[in-house]
Design an enzyme around this catalytic site. Sequence first.
Site, PDB file in Angstrom:
ATOM      1  N   LYS A 114      -4.979 -19.905  12.450  1.00  0.00           N
ATOM      2  CA  LYS A 114      -5.377 -19.015  13.462  1.00  0.00           C
ATOM      3  C   LYS A 114      -6.933 -18.678  13.297  1.00  0.00           C
ATOM      4  CE  LYS A 114      -3.745 -14.694  15.172  1.00  0.00           C
ATOM      5  NZ  LYS A 114      -2.646 -13.559  15.137  1.00  0.00           N
ATOM      6  N   SER A 172       0.113 -12.469  19.308  1.00  0.00           N
ATOM      7  CA  SER A 172      -1.382 -12.920  19.350  1.00  0.00           C
ATOM      8  C   SER A 172      -1.542 -14.379  18.915  1.00  0.00           C
ATOM      9  CB  SER A 172      -2.252 -12.066  18.789  1.00  0.00           C
ATOM     10  OG  SER A 172      -2.178 -11.863  17.261  1.00  0.00           O
ATOM     11  N   SER A 227       2.951 -10.540  16.111  1.00  0.00           N
ATOM     12  CA  SER A 227       2.240 -11.567  16.292  1.00  0.00           C
ATOM     13  C   SER A 227       2.455 -12.866  15.969  1.00  0.00           C
ATOM     14  CB  SER A 227       0.837 -11.252  16.067  1.00  0.00           C
ATOM     15  OG  SER A 227       0.229 -10.552  17.266  1.00  0.00           O
TER      16      SER A 227
END
Lengths: 485, 95
Positions: free
Chosen positions: A76, A151, A175
């Site tokens: 990420k 997210s 997330s």
Amino acid sequence: MHTLSLAALAACLAKREFSSVELTRHCLDRIDRLDGHLNSFITISRDSALAQAAAADQRIRDGRAGPLTGIPYANKDIFCTAGILTSCGSKMLANFIAPYDATVVTRLAEAGMVMVGKTNMDEFAMGSSNETSHYGTVRNPRNTEYVPGGSTGGSAAAVAARLVPAATGTDTGGSIRQPAALCGVSGLKPTYGRVSRWGMIAYASSLDQGGPIAGDAEDLALLLNAMAGHDPRDGTSVRREDEDFTRLLAGDLRGMRFGVPREFFTDGLDASVAARIEAAFADLTRLGAERVDISLPNMRHAIPAYYVIAPAECSSNLARYDGVRFGHRCAAPRDLEDLYRRSRAEGFGTEVKRRILVGTYVLSHGYYDAYYLRAQRVRRLISEDFRRAFEQVDFIAGPTTPDTAFRFGEKSSDPVAMYLCDVYTTAVNLAGLPALSLPAGRAGNGLPTGLQLIGRPFDEARLLQAAHQFQQQTTWHRDVPQLPL
Amino acid sequence: MSVTQHDLERLGDLARIAIAVGQESDHVAALSRVIDLVAELQAVAVAGVEPMSNPHDQTAELRPDLVTETDRSALFQQLAPATRNGLYLVPQVIG
């Protein structure tokens, strides 16, 4: 090659059925062909990936390979990576080349994993649909008209599309779990403090926790083995004996009790999702676990408490982006105040600014006790609910999300509608507990649903055991999206 | 609206965020939605409950007061928009 689990890939690499360089090229090729549409990556690190893969092949030849050596993965874009853009999905950091690796990145490199790139995400991890990214929305590989969740939407979409077999994520209010559920993959949020936050760009420091996204629970356990561990550079990292998170996987569930909170099954839960979750409970029962109905009476306060505490911490953490030392600086500032105000106004997107302003509000004079301190007291009530529940049960089970993935734009005009996507996940972060989301089959609209399992603090091994046993009985985690390749 | 235009201006000042002209009413409406949501907490009985700032009630661990890192300021300053002689440059503050 791209449909194999991490354990299967490691076995193939060990038997020299293919090399890490070949496997890495295969992943890069799939990214080239498919990601133009999905937009799950912000950066592809082709050259460094191939160099890492060649080094991994040498390590395998030398007999020094670990269980993850030579396997490609993605980070990420919230984890700092030396020499490679770390944007956190923001214009603010569009020019930020981190001068060091996050501890998670270092640990996965030491395990011999090959980082092929950095995945797209909601800006500064603030969002539940990936629509707040400065780098464009990510499309859900299950149906590209729908959001992937957030997210960590890029990582979840990349794993779902089998562009990579694994990816990292972070979970502040859901997330990792929510996008894992919406994309039909497995995702684990470890206990707070289990995985180092050093080099992981901060959103809400008392809630943020890094973790893995992969195809199944066994893969999550292998990844957690590499990611977890005390880090003296992170003051909230917890000192624990090293443990093997795969050690309980083979154990059956007879004698285990799982709690089903009645607060999970309210009007807001889609009936089609509820049906899949009930079917999952039946699977757990068939495996020998006993269902116990429980109550978490303060869970209904989790979203309000979270949206005081997280913005408060965010307003403090994001004060560092001032246009002076790194990140975006506005053109031709009139004075220092103008530099701060315009750099931040231009560098942050709407949702980030909103949360900073909310955080500033709840921390400001006259409101601190009424909002922030009160939310922290409610946080303890929520945590106590879980503590009492775990006196009766070994783990808690329920839906990860109240609904399946939704269409782009469907919730982006109303912040509260978006926040309610995380109605079943935020309480876990407030209490600092480990939890995972597993594919639980498709709802009536053909989109994936997620089964959430929540464990006692530091009880990831047992949680992964339950998850693995569930996946021995079900095939939902092998349901690969139909893509052009 | 639970948040007013005046509140927005004050919050923008405190947070050092310029509020774009024409976007004020959108911000006020969205902030009001969120503040209304969190206002539900006012109804929760919390008397005698200790605030919780860390899930494990862990306090910050103190390290020995020793220099353990090397000086990498030159590397870090490569990220800065403007530096001179090892200092970060900003617009003149004192005339």
